[in-house]
Design a protein around this motif. Structure first.
Motif, mmCIF file in Angstrom:
data_model
loop_
_atom_site.group_PDB
_atom_site.id
_atom_site.type_symbol
_atom_site.label_atom_id
_atom_site.label_comp_id
_atom_site.label_asym_id
_atom_site.label_seq_id
_atom_site.Cartn_x
_atom_site.Cartn_y
_atom_site.Cartn_z
ATOM 1 N N UNK A 49 50.293 -1.102 -9.065
ATOM 2 C CA UNK A 49 51.659 -0.660 -9.285
ATOM 3 C C UNK A 49 52.047 0.190 -8.147
ATOM 4 N N UNK A 50 53.371 -0.066 -7.700
ATOM 5 C CA UNK A 50 54.191 0.747 -6.760
ATOM 6 C C UNK A 50 53.283 1.281 -5.499
ATOM 7 N N UNK A 51 52.718 0.079 -4.714
ATOM 8 C CA UNK A 51 51.867 0.405 -3.553
ATOM 9 C C UNK A 51 52.590 -0.170 -2.323
ATOM 10 N N UNK A 52 52.303 0.127 -1.021
ATOM 11 C CA UNK A 52 52.830 -0.738 0.090
ATOM 12 C C UNK A 52 52.243 -2.086 -0.003
ATOM 13 N N UNK A 53 51.094 -2.315 -0.150
ATOM 14 C CA UNK A 53 50.460 -3.471 -0.213
ATOM 15 C C UNK A 53 49.759 -3.573 -1.549
ATOM 16 N N UNK A 54 49.857 -4.309 -2.299
ATOM 17 C CA UNK A 54 49.018 -4.769 -3.546
ATOM 18 C C UNK A 54 47.660 -4.547 -3.459
ATOM 19 N N UNK A 55 47.293 -5.830 -2.802
ATOM 20 C CA UNK A 55 45.709 -5.955 -2.688
ATOM 21 C C UNK A 55 45.558 -6.642 -1.294
ATOM 22 N N UNK A 56 44.862 -5.789 -0.146
ATOM 23 C CA UNK A 56 44.715 -6.341 1.302
ATOM 24 C C UNK A 56 43.126 -6.571 1.279
ATOM 25 N N UNK A 57 43.143 -7.877 1.869
ATOM 26 C CA UNK A 57 41.790 -8.240 2.025
ATOM 27 C C UNK A 57 41.660 -8.474 3.738
ATOM 28 N N UNK A 75 44.490 -1.618 -3.551
ATOM 29 C CA UNK A 75 42.975 -1.911 -3.040
ATOM 30 C C UNK A 75 42.971 -2.529 -1.759
ATOM 31 N N UNK A 76 42.016 -2.123 -1.008
ATOM 32 C CA UNK A 76 41.991 -2.486 0.549
ATOM 33 C C UNK A 76 40.478 -2.923 0.656
ATOM 34 N N UNK A 77 40.027 -4.156 0.861
ATOM 35 C CA UNK A 77 38.926 -4.624 1.014
ATOM 36 C C UNK A 77 38.840 -4.759 2.653
ATOM 37 N N UNK A 78 37.962 -3.957 3.376
ATOM 38 C CA UNK A 78 37.829 -3.956 4.880
ATOM 39 C C UNK A 78 36.353 -4.778 5.302
ATOM 40 N N UNK A 79 36.330 -5.551 6.286
ATOM 41 C CA UNK A 79 34.761 -6.020 6.544
ATOM 42 C C UNK A 79 33.748 -5.975 5.473
ATOM 43 N N UNK A 80 34.171 -6.530 4.327
ATOM 44 C CA UNK A 80 33.125 -6.798 3.261
ATOM 45 C C UNK A 80 33.123 -8.196 2.572
ATOM 46 N N UNK A 81 32.355 -8.259 1.799
ATOM 47 C CA UNK A 81 32.198 -9.644 1.202
ATOM 48 C C UNK A 81 31.687 -9.605 -0.140
ATOM 49 N N UNK A 82 31.865 -10.812 -0.942
ATOM 50 C CA UNK A 82 31.579 -10.828 -2.505
ATOM 51 C C UNK A 82 31.808 -9.976 -3.318
ATOM 52 N N UNK A 83 33.113 -9.181 -3.274
ATOM 53 C CA UNK A 83 33.535 -8.408 -4.214
ATOM 54 C C UNK A 83 34.321 -8.940 -5.245
#
Length: 191
Positions: free
Chosen positions: A141-149, A125-133
């Motif tokens: 599972x098996x990702x380069x970055x699990x969750x990126x904010x 999951x990549x959250x980019x320039x966003x808010x209130x998610x």
């Protein structure tokens, strides 16, 4: 005979202008949207991305269990809900991020998000320039970055299981995010 053109100029008096601006400011303009819809995948749309594209803000896209080979971009305020996080699987196919959130007030819950690309910023999951998610109750599972904010504000990330990643949960140029009750296992660079 000489032709003469007369130009008329409009003059608005200051009190009249103030009155108009006050009425516009005080008036209660409300945009009324219809009731949120429930969109089902694969019944209404075969792919999750097509269902998201067809959704209006505040709609819910409910994804039944199965394997979905997609890289998804969510750019509007919707809820994306999987039937069961162990059996509703979105596979990124080793390319880019599995889910990229660019919308505001997006909710993602109930999925296995697996097999992003292997280069920055490929993520489950990549959250980019966003808010209130809200990102909750997922198996990442098996990702380069699990969750990126990244450059984001006031997101709530909780009760996710992040397994076998290079980076578990990575926060960059972001503030006021709440990260709680997540489990990170077999991450080369930690949480």
């Amino acid at each position: 005979m000489t032709s003469m053109t007369v130009k008329r100029r409009w003059h608005i008096s200051l009190p009249c202008l103030i009155l108009v601006l006050t009425l516009v400011h005080v008036a209660n303009f409300t945009i009324v949207e219809g009731d949120p819809r429930m969109i089902y995948v694969p019944e209404d749309f075969a792919s999750i991305q097509v269902a998201i594209d067809a959704a209006a803000p505040s709609d819910m896209v409910f994804v039944h269990q199965g394997m979905y080979y997609e890289n998804i971009v969510v750019n509007k305020s919707i809820s994306l809900i999987g039937e069961n996080r162990n059996t509703t699987i979105i596979d990124g196919g080793g390319l880019g991020s599995v889910i990229t959130i660019k919308g505001v007030r997006v909710k993602i819950s109930g999925f296995t998000l697996q097999n992003s690309g292997v280069v920055w910023p490929s993520s489950g999951v990549q959250i980019v320039n966003s808010y209130l998610n809200t990102i909750s109750d997922n198996l990442v599972l098996n990702n380069h970055i699990g969750i990126l904010v990244n450059s984001s504000l006031a997101n709530d990330i909780y009760q996710n299981y992040v397994i076998d990643t290079h980076y578990g949960i990575y926060i960059l140029n972001s503030r006021e995010n709440k990260i709680s009750n997540n489990a990170i296992v077999a991450s080369a660079r930690g949480g």
